[in-house]
Scaffold this motif. Structure first.
Motif, PDB file in Angstrom:
ATOM      1  N   UNK A   1       0.838  -1.192   0.000  1.00 40.13           N
ATOM      2  CA  UNK A   1       0.000   0.000   0.000  1.00 40.13           C
ATOM      3  C   UNK A   1       0.878   1.249   0.000  1.00 40.13           C
ATOM      4  N   UNK A   2       0.462   2.257  -0.743  1.00 31.64           N
ATOM      5  CA  UNK A   2       1.183   3.535  -0.795  1.00 31.64           C
ATOM      6  C   UNK A   2       0.446   4.554   0.077  1.00 31.64           C
ATOM      7  N   UNK A   3       1.159   5.153   1.025  1.00 33.35           N
ATOM      8  CA  UNK A   3       0.528   6.009   2.028  1.00 33.35           C
ATOM      9  C   UNK A   3       1.279   7.333   2.121  1.00 33.35           C
ATOM     10  N   UNK A   4       0.543   8.429   2.135  1.00 39.22           N
ATOM     11  CA  UNK A   4       1.117   9.738   2.397  1.00 39.22           C
ATOM     12  C   UNK A   4       0.597  10.234   3.747  1.00 39.22           C
ATOM     13  N   UNK A   5       1.515  10.498   4.650  1.00 39.95           N
ATOM     14  CA  UNK A   5       1.167  11.057   5.948  1.00 39.95           C
ATOM     15  C   UNK A   5       1.303  12.577   5.889  1.00 39.95           C
ATOM     16  N   UNK A   6       0.311  13.277   6.389  1.00 41.68           N
ATOM     17  CA  UNK A   6       0.374  14.739   6.482  1.00 41.68           C
ATOM     18  C   UNK A   6       0.427  15.124   7.951  1.00 41.68           C
ATOM     19  N   UNK A   7       1.463  15.889   8.313  1.00 47.00           N
ATOM     20  CA  UNK A   7       1.573  16.403   9.674  1.00 47.00           C
ATOM     21  C   UNK A   7       1.974  17.870   9.598  1.00 47.00           C
ATOM     22  N   UNK A   8       2.266  18.484  10.723  1.00 47.93           N
ATOM     23  CA  UNK A   8       2.629  19.899  10.731  1.00 47.93           C
ATOM     24  C   UNK A   8       4.085  20.118  10.397  1.00 47.93           C
ATOM     25  N   UNK A   9       4.976  19.644  11.283  1.00 51.75           N
ATOM     26  CA  UNK A   9       6.418  19.828  11.116  1.00 51.75           C
ATOM     27  C   UNK A   9       7.126  18.487  11.166  1.00 51.75           C
ATOM     28  N   UNK A  10       8.360  18.467  10.645  1.00 52.27           N
ATOM     29  CA  UNK A  10       9.076  17.186  10.580  1.00 52.27           C
ATOM     30  C   UNK A  10      10.565  17.332  10.880  1.00 52.27           C
ATOM     31  N   UNK A  11      10.940  18.345  11.639  1.00 52.80           N
ATOM     32  CA  UNK A  11      12.340  18.472  12.049  1.00 52.80           C
ATOM     33  C   UNK A  11      12.644  17.378  13.065  1.00 52.80           C
ATOM     34  N   UNK A  12      13.703  16.616  12.812  1.00 55.11           N
ATOM     35  CA  UNK A  12      14.057  15.515  13.697  1.00 55.11           C
ATOM     36  C   UNK A  12      14.206  15.996  15.139  1.00 55.11           C
ATOM     37  N   UNK A  13      13.472  15.353  16.058  1.00 55.37           N
ATOM     38  CA  UNK A  13      13.597  15.663  17.472  1.00 55.37           C
ATOM     39  C   UNK A  13      12.941  16.953  17.916  1.00 55.37           C
ATOM     40  N   UNK A  14      12.231  17.652  17.011  1.00 54.27           N
ATOM     41  CA  UNK A  14      11.640  18.940  17.355  1.00 54.27           C
ATOM     42  C   UNK A  14      10.118  18.948  17.296  1.00 54.27           C
ATOM     43  N   UNK A  15       9.525  17.838  16.935  1.00 54.56           N
ATOM     44  CA  UNK A  15       8.063  17.781  16.846  1.00 54.56           C
ATOM     45  C   UNK A  15       7.623  16.371  17.190  1.00 54.56           C
ATOM     46  N   UNK A  16       6.884  16.237  18.287  1.00 51.48           N
ATOM     47  CA  UNK A  16       6.519  14.907  18.760  1.00 51.48           C
ATOM     48  C   UNK A  16       5.705  14.112  17.758  1.00 51.48           C
ATOM     49  N   UNK A  17       4.731  14.749  17.125  1.00 50.00           N
ATOM     50  CA  UNK A  17       3.896  14.048  16.138  1.00 50.00           C
ATOM     51  C   UNK A  17       4.731  13.698  14.906  1.00 50.00           C
ATOM     52  N   UNK A  18       5.620  14.609  14.509  1.00 48.81           N
ATOM     53  CA  UNK A  18       6.508  14.324  13.383  1.00 48.81           C
ATOM     54  C   UNK A  18       7.413  13.136  13.663  1.00 48.81           C
ATOM     55  N   UNK A  19       7.958  13.087  14.875  1.00 47.45           N
ATOM     56  CA  UNK A  19       8.831  11.969  15.249  1.00 47.45           C
ATOM     57  C   UNK A  19       8.059  10.649  15.274  1.00 47.45           C
ATOM     58  N   UNK A  20       6.851  10.677  15.818  1.00 44.86           N
ATOM     59  CA  UNK A  20       5.998   9.477  15.842  1.00 44.86           C
ATOM     60  C   UNK A  20       5.698   9.012  14.417  1.00 44.86           C
ATOM     61  N   UNK A  21       5.322   9.963  13.562  1.00 46.22           N
ATOM     62  CA  UNK A  21       4.954   9.613  12.187  1.00 46.22           C
ATOM     63  C   UNK A  21       6.138   9.017  11.445  1.00 46.22           C
ATOM     64  N   UNK A  22       7.318   9.539  11.693  1.00 54.65           N
ATOM     65  CA  UNK A  22       8.525   9.024  11.037  1.00 54.65           C
ATOM     66  C   UNK A  22       8.796   7.578  11.451  1.00 54.65           C
ATOM     67  N   UNK A  23       8.660   7.285  12.743  1.00 51.90           N
ATOM     68  CA  UNK A  23       8.876   5.911  13.202  1.00 51.90           C
ATOM     69  C   UNK A  23       7.837   4.962  12.598  1.00 51.90           C
ATOM     70  N   UNK A  24       6.583   5.411  12.538  1.00 54.21           N
ATOM     71  CA  UNK A  24       5.536   4.579  11.944  1.00 54.21           C
ATOM     72  C   UNK A  24       5.814   4.344  10.463  1.00 54.21           C
ATOM     73  N   UNK A  25       6.232   5.393   9.764  1.00 54.88           N
ATOM     74  CA  UNK A  25       6.594   5.253   8.345  1.00 54.88           C
ATOM     75  C   UNK A  25       7.713   4.233   8.155  1.00 54.88           C
ATOM     76  N   UNK A  26       8.732   4.357   8.981  1.00 58.07           N
ATOM     77  CA  UNK A  26       9.865   3.436   8.879  1.00 58.07           C
ATOM     78  C   UNK A  26       9.428   1.991   9.031  1.00 58.07           C
TER      79      UNK A  26
END
Length: 359
Positions: A1-26
């Motif tokens: 399945x191809x999935x696009x996640x949309x969040x607010x920010x994605x600076x490593x270690x600077x946004x909790x939701x971004x960090x969570x989304x990155x781990x889930x993506x991985x």
């Protein structure tokens, strides 16, 4: 399945939701799916960039639109990404303050409605709206009413296929607006990389991340000294960006002659080792909001018991007991080591795929 996640920010270690989304993506990528992230209002990106961010040895493609971009340009970037990926599902990782500094992203429902394609929509409500607690001010209740309208409009405009949130309280409030959400636990932002060392010489309490205002820490320490017995001395460790309240906590511990360490910002591996070596994790997030906390998720993933020490925050309805969290109440401290039920990353990823795959 191809999935696009949309969040607010994605600076490593600077946004909790971004960090969570990155781990889930991985995890999804390692499971054979294709997953990318679009940070729609990135606070740290000076211009639009597409980059690989590595999490747990997995490269995740992350597209970052600066918060300064206007919505017309923001949509141009989005269309370019959608054309290349052609996702089966778009997953909105929703926090109102991620898309507007005042928590009122009025622009977002109409923006999302313009997105065309054969994809399904999924929304993860990491946060809801202000005003669901009895202690909230009139101002917060008014802001909350507007935030409710925005959230409902987003669901309507996207014809959302599936909805998740991470705790029963939020599930209850969403249901009161006819939004049916399934519970999806979040993973921590700190991968478990550490190895358990020999038994420590201290009973170690760790406080990771921001210390929130109003927590009755002095009362807790007073009860801890008076009412509990450990077969070894107590020690506190502070790690991460604890914020301005840290000074008060140090003063309290010094007044009771309790040893402590302040480690500050550290690498994920160091944080993982400190968490694994600890017996208890302190959370200053209000008890009924603890399950939305990445810190609590990290404590669970490292199998340490969480103690909630927080200001009063009483939901107007829908209260329940969270068995996994020790709730501190003055003069009623009962610390018991329990077996921690872990929602690991593979099981969370599997549950997510099942959620978005439902017809």
């Amino acid at each position: 399945m191809d999935i696009l996640f949309i969040c607010g920010s994605a600076e490593l270690g600077n946004d909790g939701v971004g960090d969570y989304t990155r781990r889930l993506c991985g995890m999804l990528i390692r499971s054979g799916h294709k997953a990318e992230i679009l940070a729609l209002c990135d606070h740290q990106a000076p211009l639009f960039i597409s980059e690989n961010q590595v999490v747990e040895d997995t490269a995740v493609m992350v597209h970052r639109i600066p918060i300064a971009a206007d919505n017309k340009q923001r949509f141009v970037y989005l269309q370019r990404i959608l054309k290349d990926l052609e996702p089966d599902c778009i997953s909105l990782q929703y926090v109102p303050y991620s898309f507007n500094p005042k928590g009122l992203p009025f622009w977002l429902p109409s923006y999302l409605k313009k997105i065309r394609g054969n994809h399904k929509w999924h929304i993860m409500f990491h946060e809801l709206w202000l005003g669901i607690d009895a202690e909230s001010s009139l101002k917060h209740k008014c802001i909350g009413k507007l935030q409710q309208l925005i959230a409902k409009k987003i669901v309507q405009n996207t014809r959302t296929h599936s909805v998740n949130t991470q705790n029963k309280l939020y599930q209850f409030f969403l249901k009161s607006h006819n939004i049916n959400a399934e519970i999806l636990p979040i993973c921590g932002n700190i991968p478990l990389t550490a190895v358990k060392k020999e038994a420590a010489e201290f009973a170690q309490f760790v406080l990771f991340g921001t210390i929130h205002n109003g927590a009755p820490f002095r009362d807790f320490i007073d009860d801890l000294i008076k009412n509990t017995t450990f077969n070894k001395p107590i020690k506190f460790v502070f790690i991460g960006n604890n914020g301005p309240e840290l000074g008060n906590y140090k003063t309290i511990l010094e007044s009771y002659k309790i040893p402590y360490e302040v480690l500050g910002i550290q690498s994920e591996d160091v944080i993982s080792q400190v968490l694994l070596d600890s017996d208890f994790g302190i959370s200053t997030t209000p008890y009924f909001q603890t399950e939305k906390s990445g810190v609590y998720a990290a404590y669970k993933e490292h199998q340490i018991n969480t103690i909630s020490i927080s200001r009063n925050w009483t939901p107007t309805k829908g209260q329940y007991v969270i068995p996994q969290i020790i709730k501190y109440e003055k003069n009623n401290l009962n610390i018991i080591l329990n077996k921690v039920e872990v929602s690991d990353l593979p099981s969370i990823a599997t549950q997510f795929i099942n959620s978005i795959s439902l017809t």
